[in-house]
Design a protein around this motif. Structure first.
Motif, short mmCIF file in Angstrom:
data_model
loop_
_atom_site.label_atom_id
_atom_site.label_comp_id
_atom_site.label_asym_id
_atom_site.label_seq_id
_atom_site.Cartn_x
_atom_site.Cartn_y
_atom_site.Cartn_z
N TRP A 34 0.85 -1.20 0.00
CA TRP A 34 0.00 0.00 0.00
C TRP A 34 0.88 1.25 0.00
O TRP A 34 1.93 1.30 0.66
CB TRP A 34 -0.90 0.02 1.24
CG TRP A 34 -2.01 -0.97 1.21
CD1 TRP A 34 -1.99 -2.25 1.68
CD2 TRP A 34 -3.34 -0.76 0.71
NE1 TRP A 34 -3.20 -2.85 1.50
CE2 TRP A 34 -4.05 -1.95 0.90
CE3 TRP A 34 -3.99 0.33 0.13
CZ2 TRP A 34 -5.38 -2.10 0.53
CZ3 TRP A 34 -5.31 0.19 -0.23
CH2 TRP A 34 -6.00 -1.01 -0.03
N TYR A 49 2.15 -6.68 2.73
CA TYR A 49 1.69 -7.93 3.29
C TYR A 49 2.05 -9.06 2.35
O TYR A 49 1.96 -8.92 1.12
CB TYR A 49 0.18 -7.90 3.52
CG TYR A 49 -0.19 -7.10 4.74
CD1 TYR A 49 -0.38 -5.73 4.63
CD2 TYR A 49 -0.30 -7.70 5.98
CE1 TYR A 49 -0.69 -4.96 5.75
CE2 TYR A 49 -0.61 -6.95 7.10
CZ TYR A 49 -0.80 -5.59 6.97
OH TYR A 49 -1.09 -4.84 8.07
N GLU A 52 -0.52 -13.16 4.33
CA GLU A 52 -1.29 -12.74 5.52
C GLU A 52 -0.44 -12.13 6.63
O GLU A 52 -0.96 -11.83 7.71
CB GLU A 52 -2.11 -13.91 6.09
CG GLU A 52 -3.08 -14.54 5.10
CD GLU A 52 -3.84 -15.70 5.69
OE1 GLU A 52 -4.59 -15.48 6.66
OE2 GLU A 52 -3.68 -16.84 5.19
N GLN A 54 2.28 -9.04 7.82
CA GLN A 54 2.89 -7.77 7.45
C GLN A 54 4.40 -7.95 7.43
O GLN A 54 5.02 -8.26 8.45
CB GLN A 54 2.52 -6.67 8.46
CG GLN A 54 3.00 -5.29 8.02
CD GLN A 54 2.65 -4.20 9.03
OE1 GLN A 54 3.39 -3.95 9.98
NE2 GLN A 54 1.52 -3.55 8.83
N GLY A 66 -3.38 -2.42 8.41
CA GLY A 66 -3.85 -3.22 7.30
C GLY A 66 -3.94 -4.67 7.68
O GLY A 66 -3.58 -5.07 8.80
N ARG A 67 -4.46 -5.44 6.76
CA ARG A 67 -4.46 -6.88 6.94
C ARG A 67 -4.60 -7.54 5.58
O ARG A 67 -5.02 -6.90 4.60
CB ARG A 67 -5.58 -7.33 7.86
CG ARG A 67 -6.98 -6.95 7.43
CD ARG A 67 -8.00 -7.50 8.42
NE ARG A 67 -9.36 -7.09 8.10
CZ ARG A 67 -10.45 -7.60 8.67
NH1 ARG A 67 -10.33 -8.54 9.59
NH2 ARG A 67 -11.65 -7.16 8.34
N GLN A 68 -4.27 -8.81 5.55
CA GLN A 68 -4.39 -9.58 4.32
C GLN A 68 -5.10 -10.88 4.64
O GLN A 68 -4.82 -11.53 5.66
CB GLN A 68 -3.02 -9.86 3.70
CG GLN A 68 -3.10 -10.51 2.33
CD GLN A 68 -1.73 -10.75 1.73
OE1 GLN A 68 -0.77 -11.02 2.43
NE2 GLN A 68 -1.64 -10.66 0.41
N SER A 72 -5.45 -13.55 -0.36
CA SER A 72 -4.51 -12.47 -0.69
C SER A 72 -5.15 -11.09 -0.81
O SER A 72 -4.43 -10.10 -0.94
CB SER A 72 -3.72 -12.76 -1.98
OG SER A 72 -2.86 -13.84 -1.77
N SER A 74 -6.51 -7.63 0.38
CA SER A 74 -6.00 -6.85 1.51
C SER A 74 -6.91 -5.67 1.78
O SER A 74 -7.58 -5.15 0.87
CB SER A 74 -4.58 -6.36 1.19
OG SER A 74 -4.08 -5.53 2.23
N CYS A 91 -2.62 0.58 -4.25
CA CYS A 91 -2.30 -0.77 -3.84
C CYS A 91 -1.54 -1.43 -5.00
O CYS A 91 -1.82 -1.13 -6.17
CB CYS A 91 -3.61 -1.49 -3.55
SG CYS A 91 -3.55 -3.27 -3.61
N SER A 93 0.35 -5.29 -6.28
CA SER A 93 0.59 -6.70 -5.99
C SER A 93 1.76 -7.22 -6.80
O SER A 93 2.09 -6.69 -7.87
CB SER A 93 -0.67 -7.54 -6.25
OG SER A 93 -0.88 -7.75 -7.64
#
Lengths: 113, 115
Positions: A34, A49, A52, A54, A66-68, A72, A74, A91, A93
């Protein structure tokens, strides 16, 4: 192959509220990063991330989290919004993690009033 | 601390000509990577090219090449045969630190390609 998607694309919030932004990576990508982009500070790394967890974090206050999820996808959360949080949140990836050949989403434009 | 400097806020180039976008960096790490990204008005960042600090040859990707001068700490982007679609913001970035990496972007250069 579908690209990185971010929802919502535009958001208006009031100071003091909280907000959650979502990012769906390219299928098969396990790393999601991010970024915050503002006219004054430019583009700044928030966090990454991977599977899952960080893996790395930029220099932002704890209001940014944040979280995942296992698929995948997020989410990024900003609590107690400030006017200075108005920005484009991007964002990105990548397949194996890290920064090489990241693919970015179109961003979420957050306006805090 | 690491730093990226892009001294050209804006650049103009005629279609089909080559253009060089400047980027200088500063880092105390021996191992690092340099990236260039393009951001059209739509907002989406597009990865263009990458150069590792130990790569001896300058990176090239199609019409993009990275003029890497390690001693001068510069990593200029060269776009050959400019096209109207190249009009965009261009960002240089540096990455270092392994798993606990640092990533810093420059302020960007707005490139306008004139027909």
């Amino acid at each position: 192959k579908a690209g990185v998607t971010q929802t919502p694309r535009y958001l208006i919030k009031t100071r003091g509220q909280q907000v959650t932004l979502s990012c769906s990576p390219i299928s098969g990508h396990r790393s999601v990063s991010w970024y915050q982009q503002t006219p004054g500070q430019g583009l700044q790394f928030l966090f990454e991330y991977f599977s899952e967890t960080q893996r790395n974090k930029g220099n932002f206050p704890g209001r940014f989290s944040g979280r995942q999820f296992s698929n995948s996808r997020s989410e990024m959360n900003v609590s107690t919004l400030e006017l200075g949080d108005s920005a484009l949140y991007l964002c990105a990836s990548s397949l194996g993690g890290g920064l090489y050949e990241q693919y970015f989403g179109p961003g979420t434009r957050l306006t805090v009033t | 601390a690491q730093k990226i400097t892009q001294t050209q806020p804006g650049m103009f180039v005629q279609e089909k000509e080559a253009v060089t976008l400047d980027c200088t960096y500063d880092t105390s790490d021996q191992s690092y990577g340099l990236f260039w990204y393009k951001q059209p008005s739509s907002g989406e960042m597009i990865f263009l090219i990458y150069q590792g600090s130990y790569d001896e040859q300058n990176a090239t990707e199609g019409r993009y090449s990275l003029n890497f001068q390690k001693a001068r700490k510069s990593a200029n982007l060269v776009i050959s045969a400019s096209q109207l679609g190249d009009s965009a913001m261009y960002f240089c970035a540096i990455y270092s630190g392994g798993s606990n990496y640092k990533l810093t972007f420059g302020k960007g250069t707005l490139l306008t390609v004139n027909p």
